[in-house]
Design an enzyme around this catalytic site. Structure first.
Site, mmCIF file in Angstrom:
data_model
loop_
_atom_site.group_PDB
_atom_site.id
_atom_site.type_symbol
_atom_site.label_atom_id
_atom_site.label_comp_id
_atom_site.label_asym_id
_atom_site.label_seq_id
_atom_site.Cartn_x
_atom_site.Cartn_y
_atom_site.Cartn_z
ATOM 1 N N GLY A 1 0.789 -1.231 0.000
ATOM 2 C CA GLY A 1 0.000 0.000 0.000
ATOM 3 C C GLY A 1 0.817 1.274 0.000
ATOM 4 N N GLY B 1 -11.197 -5.405 -5.602
ATOM 5 C CA GLY B 1 -12.198 -6.059 -4.754
ATOM 6 C C GLY B 1 -13.341 -5.106 -4.447
ATOM 7 N N GLY C 1 0.831 23.544 0.624
ATOM 8 C CA GLY C 1 0.455 22.827 1.852
ATOM 9 C C GLY C 1 1.660 22.664 2.761
ATOM 10 N N VAL D 1 2.144 17.792 7.128
ATOM 11 C CA VAL D 1 3.235 16.840 7.338
ATOM 12 C C VAL D 1 3.940 16.491 6.021
ATOM 13 C CG1 VAL D 1 3.839 14.642 8.375
ATOM 14 C CG2 VAL D 1 1.943 15.925 9.269
ATOM 15 N N GLU E 1 1.286 28.017 2.443
ATOM 16 C CA GLU E 1 0.344 27.410 3.404
ATOM 17 C C GLU E 1 -0.800 28.381 3.675
ATOM 18 O OE1 GLU E 1 -0.368 24.463 5.181
ATOM 19 O OE2 GLU E 1 -1.986 25.763 5.875
ATOM 20 N N GLY F 1 -3.515 17.281 1.766
ATOM 21 C CA GLY F 1 -4.322 16.268 2.436
ATOM 22 C C GLY F 1 -4.558 15.044 1.569
ATOM 23 N N HIS G 1 23.747 6.942 30.405
ATOM 24 C CA HIS G 1 24.519 8.174 30.192
ATOM 25 C C HIS G 1 25.784 7.861 29.411
ATOM 26 C CE1 HIS G 1 26.228 12.120 30.906
ATOM 27 N NE2 HIS G 1 27.356 11.526 31.258
HETATM 28 P P1 NAD Z 1 -2.337 17.838 5.963
HETATM 29 O O1 NAD Z 1 -3.798 17.920 6.122
HETATM 30 O O2 NAD Z 1 -1.480 17.472 7.093
HETATM 31 O O3 NAD Z 1 -1.782 19.257 5.421
HETATM 32 C C1 NAD Z 1 -2.299 19.895 4.275
HETATM 33 C C2 NAD Z 1 -2.062 21.383 4.395
HETATM 34 O O4 NAD Z 1 -2.435 22.009 3.165
HETATM 35 C C3 NAD Z 1 -2.895 22.031 5.484
HETATM 36 O O5 NAD Z 1 -2.038 22.680 6.393
HETATM 37 C C4 NAD Z 1 -3.787 23.007 4.716
HETATM 38 O O6 NAD Z 1 -4.024 24.204 5.422
HETATM 39 C C5 NAD Z 1 -2.972 23.285 3.451
HETATM 40 N N1 NAD Z 1 -3.782 23.754 2.313
HETATM 41 C C6 NAD Z 1 -4.963 23.249 1.880
HETATM 42 N N2 NAD Z 1 -5.404 23.959 0.814
HETATM 43 C C7 NAD Z 1 -4.491 24.930 0.562
HETATM 44 C C8 NAD Z 1 -4.383 26.001 -0.416
HETATM 45 N N3 NAD Z 1 -5.319 26.224 -1.351
HETATM 46 N N4 NAD Z 1 -3.291 26.807 -0.381
HETATM 47 C C9 NAD Z 1 -2.341 26.609 0.567
HETATM 48 N N5 NAD Z 1 -2.400 25.628 1.508
HETATM 49 C C10 NAD Z 1 -3.448 24.804 1.507
HETATM 50 O O7 NAD Z 1 -2.117 16.870 4.710
HETATM 51 P P2 NAD Z 1 -0.783 16.247 4.105
HETATM 52 O O8 NAD Z 1 0.420 16.987 4.562
HETATM 53 O O9 NAD Z 1 -1.064 16.178 2.637
HETATM 54 O O10 NAD Z 1 -0.751 14.795 4.732
HETATM 55 C C11 NAD Z 1 -1.837 13.874 4.498
HETATM 56 C C12 NAD Z 1 -1.926 12.850 5.605
HETATM 57 O O11 NAD Z 1 -0.828 11.963 5.561
HETATM 58 C C13 NAD Z 1 -1.952 13.507 6.970
HETATM 59 O O12 NAD Z 1 -2.999 12.982 7.727
HETATM 60 C C14 NAD Z 1 -0.632 13.137 7.546
HETATM 61 O O13 NAD Z 1 -0.700 12.991 8.949
HETATM 62 C C15 NAD Z 1 -0.282 11.822 6.840
HETATM 63 N N6 NAD Z 1 1.169 11.697 6.769
HETATM 64 C C16 NAD Z 1 1.854 11.450 7.916
HETATM 65 C C17 NAD Z 1 3.232 11.389 7.887
HETATM 66 C C18 NAD Z 1 3.976 11.135 9.157
HETATM 67 O O14 NAD Z 1 3.363 10.696 10.116
HETATM 68 N N7 NAD Z 1 5.272 11.405 9.242
HETATM 69 C C19 NAD Z 1 3.920 11.621 6.715
HETATM 70 C C20 NAD Z 1 3.198 11.889 5.577
HETATM 71 C C21 NAD Z 1 1.819 11.918 5.627
#
Ligand code: NAD
Length: 472
Positions: free
Chosen positions: A40, A115, A189, A192, A212, A279, A451
């Site tokens: 995946g 599936g 964005g 993360v 952002e 996202g 330590h």
């Molecule tokens: P996110 O939701 O964390 O961040 C997306 C960001 O895009 C938000 O801060 C939002 O405000 C911004 N945004 C949205 N529309 C916008 C626009 N028009 N202009 C500017 N900014 C805009 O989503 P992500 O970073 O894509 O991550 C997706 C998922 O994957 C999350 O749930 C994350 O936790 C998961 N992930 C986790 C890890 C980790 O745990 N290390 C790593 C990668 C992804």
């Protein structure tokens, strides 16, 4: 005759394969259906490949700072990106083979194809049969399981007015296919995915801008940590545009122009590539949810605390349900769903106590509350210790960051830990265990820590909650 199973799992990511293996180990007769590569998103297009790239980025950073360790060199480095990519693919391939062997070893029937769950019909009197459409012209296969586990995951979201072509405007999938590093990139964005890619591309020599919409990066961490990451990123040369809404991206002569609105100002950012990191959306389409009477909406499949959907005997876990989209969450949910199927006593997951990690430089991790505000105003005690005072950090030349510990003022229980600094994503496991076992900061602080070690920073921050740190 359709083949009968105790459990059919749709989706072979970490949510799906963890559940399939656990169920098979418990003696259930299990089938697993996957349309693409086993493993995946996390294994093939997420956690593992990006962390492999980040390791190459870290090697560059360490090389650039080598004189700090008393080693002088006239050597220059070259990023052979194809080699970096090949290394990533080898790691991913090895892990994929590992999952494949586990599936074989546990005698899980593996089906390659799309599936979907079926409603009732003359052929399938009970809702929850599974149809598999193999690739190519092969006939459809029907399985009749006692239970179904849907773990179809998620895919990158995009903005309505921005045409993702995976050549110039990329998602987190397309960017992993690049064979050459771009000279510059605009990342839409600052969540993360956005900050992790910003960090690794920056150290590989790419000119990075983050745009952002919110007024800070990584909105799920504390204000303090967001501000700290911004400051460190800007020091490194990453450009950050906060409170800025992207309106359009146009591609001209193989380059991109992002137009965005920052208050009443319009800004334009020219770069070679754009990464959309806004996202992820749950994969709820074309898997038969309506026919099988499984309730869902745009946020995902609706489940109870045992991951049962509105249809009896159909469970759902991972990114396809509206909980935290993290690989370790998917695996944990899947194990609980299988325990429920096995009629074991199931204690629901406490989502707020699941550790979170962000693999940037500096690294970030947290568990529980992150700043004593989020609903805990006035109820939390706080302790802090900085890495710059820790011997091991000095030895490693890694002095950025701190550990913050929060405890409940009344019960004295540990309720949150936030870490910015070296190996934060590994260090967070100790406080996570502390919260799980209802430890107090006093107990964390009186546990003897090796330590010199980075973990002493956790011990000192825990002691600082009661002003007991000897090194502060
Ligand atoms: P996110 O939701 O964390 O961040 C997306 C960001 O895009 C938000 O801060 C939002 O405000 C911004 N945004 C949205 N529309 C916008 C626009 N028009 N202009 C500017 N900014 C805009 O989503 P992500 O970073 O894509 O991550 C997706 C998922 O994957 C999350 O749930 C994350 O936790 C998961 N992930 C986790 C890890 C980790 O745990 N290390 C790593 C990668 C992804």
């Amino acid at each position: 005759m359709p083949k009968e199973y105790d459990l059919v799992v749709i989706g072979g990511g970490i949510g799906g394969y963890s559940g399939a293996i656990k169920a098979a180990k418990a003696g259930l007769n299990v089938a697993l259906v996957e349309r693409d590569l086993i493993g995946g998103t996390c294994l093939n297009r997420g956690c593992i490949p990006t962390k492999a790239y980040l390791k190459s980025a870290q090697a560059i950073r360490e090389f650039e700072g080598i004189s700090e360790f008393g080693i002088e060199t006239d050597a220059k480095y070259n990023v052979k990106f194809l080699k970096v990519k090949q290394r990533k693919e080898e790691i991913v391939g090895n892990l994929r083979n590992g999952v494949q062997s586990l599936i074989k070893m546990n005698k899980i029937d593996y089906f390659q194809g799309e599936g979907s769950v079926l409603g009732t019909s003359i052929f399938t009197p009970k809702s929850g049969s599974v149809m598999i459409k193999p690739q190519g012209d092969a006939d459809e296969i029907i399985l009749t399981p006692k239970n179904v586990l849907i773990a179809t995951g998620s895919r990158p979201a995009s903005l309505p007015n921005i045409p993702v072509d995976e050549k110039n405007i990329l998602t987190s999938n397309g960017i992993l296919e690049l064979e050459k590093l771009p000279k510059s990139i605009a990342i839409i964005g600052g969540g993360v995915i956005g900050v992790e890619w910003a960090s690794l591309l920056h150290w590989m020599g790419v000119d990075v801008s983050i745009i952002e919409f919110q007024d800070r990066l990584i909105i799920n961490e504390s204000q303090k940590v967001s501000a700290q990451l911004k400051k460190e990123f800007e020091k490194q040369g990453i450009k950050i545009h906060l409170s800025t809404k992207v309106e359009s991206v146009v591609i001209k002569d193989g380059l991109t122009k992002v137009t965005a609105e920052a208050g009443d100002k319009k800004i334009e950012i020219d770069s070679e590539k754009v990464l959309m990191a806004v996202g992820r959306r749950p994969n709820v389409e074309d898997i038969g949810l309506e026919a099988a009477n499984v309730d869902f909406d745009k946020h995902g499949i609706k489940v109870n605390e045992y991951y049962q959907t509105s249809a009896e005997n159909i469970y759902a876990v991972g990114d396809v349900i509206p909980t935290l989209q993290l690989a370790h969450v998917a695996a944990a949910e899947s194990e609980l769903a299988i325990d429920k199927i096995l009629e074991k006593n199931v204690v629901p997951l406490e989502y707020e106590n699941i550790p979170r990690g962000i693999y940037t430089y500096p690294e970030i991790a947290s568990v529980g509350i992150t700043d004593g505000s989020d609903g805990h105003e006035g109820k939390a005690k706080h302790g802090q210790f900085d890495f710059k005072f820790n011997g091991k950090s000095m030895i490693m030349n890694e002095s950025i960051g701190q550990v913050e510990v929060f405890s409940d003022k009344d019960s004295d229980d540990l309720i949150g830990v936030s870490i910015v600094g070296p190996h934060a994503t590994d260090l967070i496991s100790e406080p996570s265990l502390g919260i799980y076992l209802n430890a107090t900061p006093g107990e964390l602080g009186s546990t003897v820590h090796p330590h010199p070690s980075l973990s002493e920073v956790i011990m000192e921050a825990a002691r600082d909650v009661d002003s007991n740190s000897l090194n502060k």
